[in-house]
Design an enzyme around this catalytic site. Structure first.
Site, PDB file in Angstrom:
ATOM      1  N   GLY A  64      34.110 -26.510  24.377  1.00 21.35           N
ATOM      2  CA  GLY A  64      33.954 -27.893  24.809  1.00 21.35           C
ATOM      3  C   GLY A  64      32.617 -28.463  24.381  1.00 21.35           C
ATOM      4  N   LEU A 109      41.462 -21.539  34.124  1.00 19.94           N
ATOM      5  CA  LEU A 109      40.985 -22.274  35.290  1.00 19.94           C
ATOM      6  C   LEU A 109      42.099 -22.884  36.134  1.00 19.94           C
ATOM      7  CD1 LEU A 109      38.165 -22.054  33.785  1.00 19.94           C
ATOM      8  CD2 LEU A 109      37.596 -24.133  35.024  1.00 19.94           C
ATOM      9  N   TYR A 112      39.040 -30.179  33.939  1.00 19.46           N
ATOM     10  CA  TYR A 112      40.122 -31.111  33.605  1.00 19.46           C
ATOM     11  C   TYR A 112      39.492 -32.488  33.545  1.00 19.46           C
ATOM     12  CZ  TYR A 112      44.684 -33.465  33.865  1.00 19.46           C
ATOM     13  OH  TYR A 112      45.795 -34.236  33.598  1.00 19.46           O
ATOM     14  N   THR A 113      39.410 -33.068  32.349  1.00 20.84           N
ATOM     15  CA  THR A 113      38.670 -34.331  32.173  1.00 20.84           C
ATOM     16  C   THR A 113      39.542 -35.496  31.698  1.00 20.84           C
ATOM     17  OG1 THR A 113      38.054 -33.667  29.924  1.00 20.84           O
ATOM     18  CG2 THR A 113      36.506 -33.135  31.702  1.00 20.84           C
ATOM     19  N   TYR A 119      40.928 -37.845  39.423  1.00 29.94           N
ATOM     20  CA  TYR A 119      39.877 -37.037  38.787  1.00 29.94           C
ATOM     21  C   TYR A 119      38.649 -36.949  39.682  1.00 29.94           C
ATOM     22  CZ  TYR A 119      35.988 -35.999  35.614  1.00 29.94           C
ATOM     23  OH  TYR A 119      34.863 -35.472  35.033  1.00 29.94           O
ATOM     24  N   LYS A 179      36.987 -33.547  41.536  1.00 30.00           N
ATOM     25  CA  LYS A 179      35.609 -33.124  41.266  1.00 30.00           C
ATOM     26  C   LYS A 179      34.789 -33.089  42.560  1.00 30.00           C
ATOM     27  CE  LYS A 179      34.040 -32.326  37.755  1.00 30.00           C
ATOM     28  NZ  LYS A 179      33.946 -31.021  37.020  1.00 30.00           N
TER      29      LYS A 179
END
Length: 289
Positions: free
Chosen positions: A10, A36, A60-61, A124, A128
């Site tokens: 990444g 993950l 996870y973006t 998202y 987070k």
């Protein structure tokens, strides 16, 4: 010192492999080696490797996709980091984790401090924020580093997208009413290495904002990318028009204002990233070379 790095390919993970190498033996893994989405499998990898430091650079973006895949995003962004942090606690290891400006609602008018109340407005952001909470609850020595608007010379990111589109189109239309601080992945990795050096053998439980100084809009960022990129021969210098968020609807709600104050990073650890414009010029120069 054995350092486990997830997300090795990444934007940040790739840079960490270089910056952390001077501190010890870096074991960098990707999703085929540490999944993950599977908390138990990820925890077993930690137990097997017995690292002294874990730097979790995987996440996870896909912000919009998370709206329809929240259980998967939750596993990757919250449940697995929580499980890995519990293993870190047992090992006495330092757990370093990256979080995001999306834990805030974006309604502020001045930079967010670490102590400001969180209020995520997207799937998202919720995942987070839960990840942060589970790491704190684990009792592990930890650093939670909140960053934002990350870009670099690899992967999928705003910088590379703008350079590509500038070659394909006559003009660009970019949102001008969302404000943040573009942050180069290499600077994140360098700051992380400095923090690991300062904290790896000490009790630590810190949440820190880690972004470049200054602020701009996506339109301002795109305009600077195109102008500087054109000077370096990376793209043509085409017009960049500002549009409103309403003109570019997305499944996930974006924070209108997501500038993070990095004052604590400077005052506590004597680490400060440069202004976003300076960092962008350095990054583009690196990309040119």
């Amino acid at each position: 010192m054995r350092i486990l790095v997830t997300g090795k390919d990444g934007q940040v993970g790739w840079e960490l492999r270089r910056t952390l190498a001077v501190l010890g033996d870096v074991v960098a893994v990707d999703r085929t080696q540490l999944d993950l989405s599977n908390p138990e499998q990820a925890a077993s990898v930690v137990r097997e490797l017995k690292p002294h430091v874990i730097v979790n650079a995987a996440a996870y973006t896909a912000v919009d996709k998370a709206e329809s895949e929240e259980p998967l995003a939750r596993a990757i962004n919250a449940l697995t980091p929580g499980a890995m942090a519990l293993e870190a606690k047992k090992l006495g290891a330092l757990f370093v984790h990256y979080s995001t400006d999306y834990v805030f609602d974006g309604q502020a008018t001045q930079p967010y401090r670490e102590s400001d109340p969180v209020a995520p407005v997207s799937a998202y952001g919720r995942t987070k924020e839960e990840g942060e909470r589970l790491i704190r609850e684990s009792g592990a020595n930890h650093l939670i580093l909140r960053t934002a608007w990350v870009y670099g010379v690899r992967g999928k990111n705003f910088l590379l997208t703008m350079l590509r589109l500038a070659k394909e189109r006559d003009r660009l239309r970019v949102v001008g009413d969302q404000i943040g601080s573009p942050t180069w992945s290499r600077l994140i990795a360098e700051a992380t290495a400095a923090l690991v050096l300062k904290t790896a053998e000490k009790p630590v439980a810190e949440t820190l904002n880690l972004t470049s100084q200054g602020q701009t809009s996506w339109h301002g960022f795109a305009s600077a990318i195109v102008a500087t990129g054109a000077e370096l021969g990376l793209c043509p210098n085409i017009p960049v028009d500002a549009i409103g968020t309403a003109d570019y609807p997305t499944p996930a709600h974006r924070p209108a204002y997501s500038v993070l104050s990095a004052e604590n990073l400077k005052s506590t650890f004597d680490i400060a990233l440069p202004d976003w414009k300076t960092a962008l010029e350095l990054c583009l120069d690196d990309l040119k070379r």
